[in-house]
Each structure stands twice: as structure tokens, then as C-alpha cells.
Design a protein around this motif. Structure first.
Motif, short mmCIF file in Angstrom:
data_model
loop_
_atom_site.label_atom_id
_atom_site.label_comp_id
_atom_site.label_asym_id
_atom_site.label_seq_id
_atom_site.Cartn_x
_atom_site.Cartn_y
_atom_site.Cartn_z
N THR A 272 0.82 -1.21 0.00
CA THR A 272 0.00 0.00 0.00
C THR A 272 0.84 1.25 0.00
O THR A 272 1.96 1.28 0.55
CB THR A 272 -0.95 0.01 1.22
N ASP A 273 0.33 2.30 -0.61
CA ASP A 273 0.95 3.61 -0.66
C ASP A 273 0.46 4.42 0.54
O ASP A 273 -0.73 4.71 0.66
CB ASP A 273 0.58 4.30 -1.97
N LEU A 274 1.37 4.78 1.44
CA LEU A 274 0.99 5.47 2.67
C LEU A 274 1.15 6.99 2.57
O LEU A 274 1.00 7.68 3.57
CB LEU A 274 1.82 4.94 3.84
N SER A 275 1.45 7.49 1.38
CA SER A 275 1.45 8.94 1.20
C SER A 275 0.02 9.46 1.33
O SER A 275 -0.94 8.68 1.34
CB SER A 275 2.02 9.32 -0.17
N ASN A 276 -0.15 10.76 1.44
CA ASN A 276 -1.49 11.32 1.65
C ASN A 276 -2.48 10.89 0.57
O ASN A 276 -3.61 10.48 0.87
CB ASN A 276 -1.42 12.84 1.72
N SER A 277 -2.06 10.96 -0.68
CA SER A 277 -2.98 10.59 -1.76
C SER A 277 -3.33 9.11 -1.71
O SER A 277 -4.49 8.73 -1.89
CB SER A 277 -2.37 10.95 -3.12
N GLY A 278 -2.33 8.26 -1.45
CA GLY A 278 -2.59 6.84 -1.37
C GLY A 278 -3.45 6.47 -0.17
O GLY A 278 -4.37 5.66 -0.26
N ALA A 279 -3.15 7.07 0.98
CA ALA A 279 -3.91 6.77 2.20
C ALA A 279 -5.36 7.18 2.08
O ALA A 279 -6.25 6.52 2.62
CB ALA A 279 -3.25 7.45 3.39
N ARG A 280 -5.62 8.29 1.39
CA ARG A 280 -7.01 8.76 1.22
C ARG A 280 -7.77 7.95 0.19
O ARG A 280 -9.00 7.81 0.29
CB ARG A 280 -7.00 10.23 0.81
N ALA A 281 -7.07 7.39 -0.79
CA ALA A 281 -7.75 6.71 -1.90
C ALA A 281 -8.09 5.26 -1.59
O ALA A 281 -8.96 4.67 -2.23
CB ALA A 281 -6.87 6.78 -3.16
N THR A 282 -7.40 4.67 -0.61
CA THR A 282 -7.61 3.24 -0.34
C THR A 282 -8.25 3.03 1.02
O THR A 282 -8.40 3.96 1.82
CB THR A 282 -6.26 2.50 -0.37
N GLY A 283 -8.59 1.79 1.29
CA GLY A 283 -9.24 1.46 2.57
C GLY A 283 -8.31 0.91 3.62
O GLY A 283 -8.78 0.38 4.63
N PHE A 284 -6.99 1.04 3.41
CA PHE A 284 -6.05 0.43 4.35
C PHE A 284 -6.20 0.97 5.76
O PHE A 284 -6.32 0.22 6.72
CB PHE A 284 -4.61 0.64 3.85
#
Length: 403
Positions: A237-249
């Protein structure tokens, strides 16, 4: 005349397929993990035949020595430190920017019942090793050794090397390394299945459709020496702001919290403005956080919510990460307790820092710009520091040990 021969041929083919299928079914997840870890699989495993190969025997001897040194030098000491300093660990532990590092997750939080690891590296695959082309098992084992070189020597993965190592051959990704660490930690793997998270944090298995922006991962059910069944999740998973907001992790993690968190050799990503979502999530959903200085900046903790227990020595970041020196961190560590192990980028025993932050009961509120307690002064020039891990020349042969 040819009809009976054709029937016999078909029957033989079906029999061979059935035997092959049964043979593959006999290769359990745990036997595969033990084989990759250089440990003898169960007596009736088809992998026993492969252990007679000199390349596996050399691999087993090498890992026996490597993990014995690591256990004596670090892991046993970390477990002892945790037993003394972690009074009431939560059932769940979170380890962001972890790579496949179950080894240290288990050492720091050996009593956790659920481990959640998240990083960019792909899950990968471990094929049926009995079906690999002749002569390729040795190459696969060597690649596993190479992938583990930096974490066994330094206590962390070197990201640039890992990107290459985890794509090298048929045994690839984080899964084979998780297998090795589980086996060498004395765990018995009961089941392994791929999973995916939808954008609301729901878990999907098999042919379920998780929808767009799915987060792919693996769920491993294992038992410890005490027989208690535990769960390990690893998500790519991408834990940057965009990645964290886009996924359900993070939404998935929230269903398991609050928990204990570990941050080690995290590339100072949580110091940057592009990782505030993950940083604030950890502050809001962690009961304790164990970290080195590459984790959450001290400036982002609210001293009314947290108690700080510093251990070791703070010498500032290595040269690979300029501008990350923290004056308040240095001030906090003037009264630190010693530790007898090394960890993080400053992997030498007398140069490592470890901060245990414990949330004060009843203070669980989300951090905001108004509640952060420290403001860092402008950084001052620092004395020359050690070279970064990437600048250390590659060792001869496989890799060497640092003491």
C-alpha cells in the motif's frame, strides 16, 4: 488395436496428474516456510528430497549461523527490553513502512495476536518448489539470502536493494521473506490466503470483487510455541497522503485498533508534509509507539497526551537524511536509559536511539495543529556523521556481520 493403447495412455496421464496433484497438495505452507528458512520440513514432505541438494544444505548451515548471531546480538535483548518496558500491550500491532519485517515486529511485540504490516513492496508468490526447473532451487535460495542481507546485518531493509531483490526470480516479493521470518521465529504456519481491501476497508477473499483502488495483501494464520493462533496481515500500500485517502487500508486498521505501533528505519517520511494522514492516524490510533528518530517528529506529539521514555543515544540522522536533526529530541535524550542492542539506521549498539511513547489514558483525541506541543528551532550545523548504509561497500561473498 490402438484403442486399448490409447485408453492406457490416457489412464496413465490421468494417474500422473492425480499423483502430481496429491504431491503438490502435500507441500504445506509450513513445510515451504521451513525449507526456505533452511530448516528441515516434516518427514513426509515432498520437499525432503530437495534437502539432500548441497545448495540447500549450504543454505541451511548459513542461515543457522546467521540467525543464531542475530538472536544473541539483538532479538533476545529486544524481547527482554519489551518484557520490562511494555506493561500491557494491546492485541494488535501496526507497523507502517515495514517491508516484510515480521522479525522485529515479533521481537518488540511478541504478545500481539494480530500483526498488520504495510509498505509499498509487492506481496509476491512462493510457487510449489517441487515444480521449479531442475537446478533453479539453489538460485531461489540464494536470492532469499541476498534479500535478507541488510536486515540481518543492519536491522533494516535497504529500499533500493529490496526493489531489485524482491523481483529477482520465481520466488519473489515479500511473502517468501515473511515465510522465513515466521519459521525462524518458531512459528507454525496454518494457512495463507491472498486478500484485498475495498475503499471502505472491507476484506475480500477468493473471487470477490473489491472494486477500484483495491489494496492487495496476504493473511497468514500461524501458531506460536504456546499453540495460540495468531494472524499476520501484510498489505502492499501507498501510505502517502494521496494513497492513504484513496484506499481502505487505514479504515481496515481502524477496525483493529487502538493498538501498539512500531516505526523503524522509516526514511523520515513522517517528517514530510506528504505523509500527514498516516502520521495523524498513528497518533490517534496508537496506545504506544516504539520508534527511532526516523518515525514521528517529536514536534507532532502533544505532551498532554503522551509520556516519553527515551532509550539509547541520539546522534542525529545519518548523512543520507540531512535536515532531520531534532533539537528537542536531543534534549529529551540527555536523560535516556541505556540499551544493550542496536536498531535502526544507527545500527551499532552504542549509537542507537529508541523512543517509547505511551498515551495517557483518557486523552485520546485526534491531533491538530493547535494541540501539537513542540516547535522545532531552525536546525544547527551538526558534526560530521557516519556514512549512510547505501554507501557501505558490498561485502565479499554473501554478506558479513557487524558487531
Amino acid at each position: 488395436m490402438f484403442r486399448p493403447m490409447r485408453i492406457a495412455a490416457v489412464a496413465l496421464a490421468l494417474m500422473a496428474a492425480a499423483i502430481s496433484s496429491a504431491r503438490a497438495a502435500d507441500v504445506t505452507f509450513d513445510d515451504t516456510a521451513r525449507f526456505l528458512a533452511g530448516m528441515q520440513p516434516s518427514a513426509d514432505s515432498p520437499l525432503v528430497a530437495l534437502t539432500r541438494d548441497p545448495s540447500w544444505q549450504h543454505h541451511a548451515k548459513f542461515f543457522d549461523g546467521a540467525f543464531a548471531q542475530l538472536e544473541q546480538r539483538q532479538l533476545s535483548k529486544i524481547r527482554s527490553w519489551s518484557d520490562v518496558n511494555l506493561a500491557a500491550p494491546r492485541p494488535t500491532m501496526f507497523y507502517f513502512f515495514s517491508g516484510p519485517d515480521f522479525l522485529y515486529a515479533n521481537a518488540f511485540y511478541s504478545k500481539a495476536s494480530t500483526y498488520v504490516l504495510g509498505a509499498l513492496e509487492p506481496v509476491g508468490a512462493v510457487p510449489d518448489l517441487t515444480r521449479l526447473p531442475r537446478g533453479s532451487v539453489g538460485a531461489a535460495l540464494y536470492n532469499v539470502e541476498r534479500s535478507l542481507g541488510s536486515i540481518l546485518s543492519f536491522s533494516f531493509f535497504i529500499t533500493k536493494q529490496m526493489k531489485v531483490d524482491l523481483h529477482a526470480n520465481q520466488v519473489n516479493g515479500t511473502l517468501p521473506i515473511l515465510y522465513v521470518f515466521l519459521a525462524r521465529s518458531g512459528k507454525t504456519i496454518r494457512n495463507v490466503e491472498t486478500v484485498a481491501l475495498d475503499n471502505k476497508g472491507g476484506v475480500h477473499t477468493g473471487n470477490d470483487n473489491p472494486g477500484p483502488n483495491a489494496t492487495r495483501g496476504v493473511r497468514i494464520i500461524f501458531a506460536g510455541a504456546d499453540g495460540e493462533v495468531r494472524t499476520l496481515y501484510y498489505f502492499s500500500t501507498d501510505l502517502s497522503n494521496s494513497g492513504a485517502r484513496a484506499t481502505g487500508f487505514l479504515k481496515f486498521c481502524e477496525t483493529l485498533g487502538p493498538g501498539n505501533s512500531l516505526l523503524k528505519s522509516a526514511s523520515y517520511l513522517l517528517h514530510a508534509g506528504n505523509f500527514t494522514v498516516a502520521r495523524d492516524w498513528l497518533l490517534a490510533n496508537s496506545a504506544t509507539i516504539i520508534q527511532d528518530d526516523s518515525g514521528i517528529p517529536l514536534a507532532n506529539y502533544n505532551s498532554r497526551q503522551w509520556r516519553f521514555f527515551p532509550f539509547g543515544r541520539y546522534l542525529g540522522p545519518i548523512d543520507e537524511f540531512p535536515g532531520r536533526y531534532q533539537e528537542r529530541y536531543a534534549e529529551l535524550f540527555t536523560h535516556a536509559q541505556p540499551i544493550d542492542f542496536g536498531v535502526g539506521y544507527r545500527w551499532r549498539m552504542h549509537e542507537s536511539n529508541l523512543l517509547l511513547s505511551v498515551k495517557i489514558p483518557g486523552s485520546e483525541v485526534a491531533p491538530t495543529a493547535e494541540t501539537t506541543s513542540f516547535v522545532e528551532p531552525p536546525p544547527k550545523p551538526r558534526p560530521k556523521r557516519l556514512r549512510p548504509p547505501e554507501s557501505i561497500p558490498p561485502p565479499p561473498g554473501r554478506f558479513f556481520w557487524f558487531r
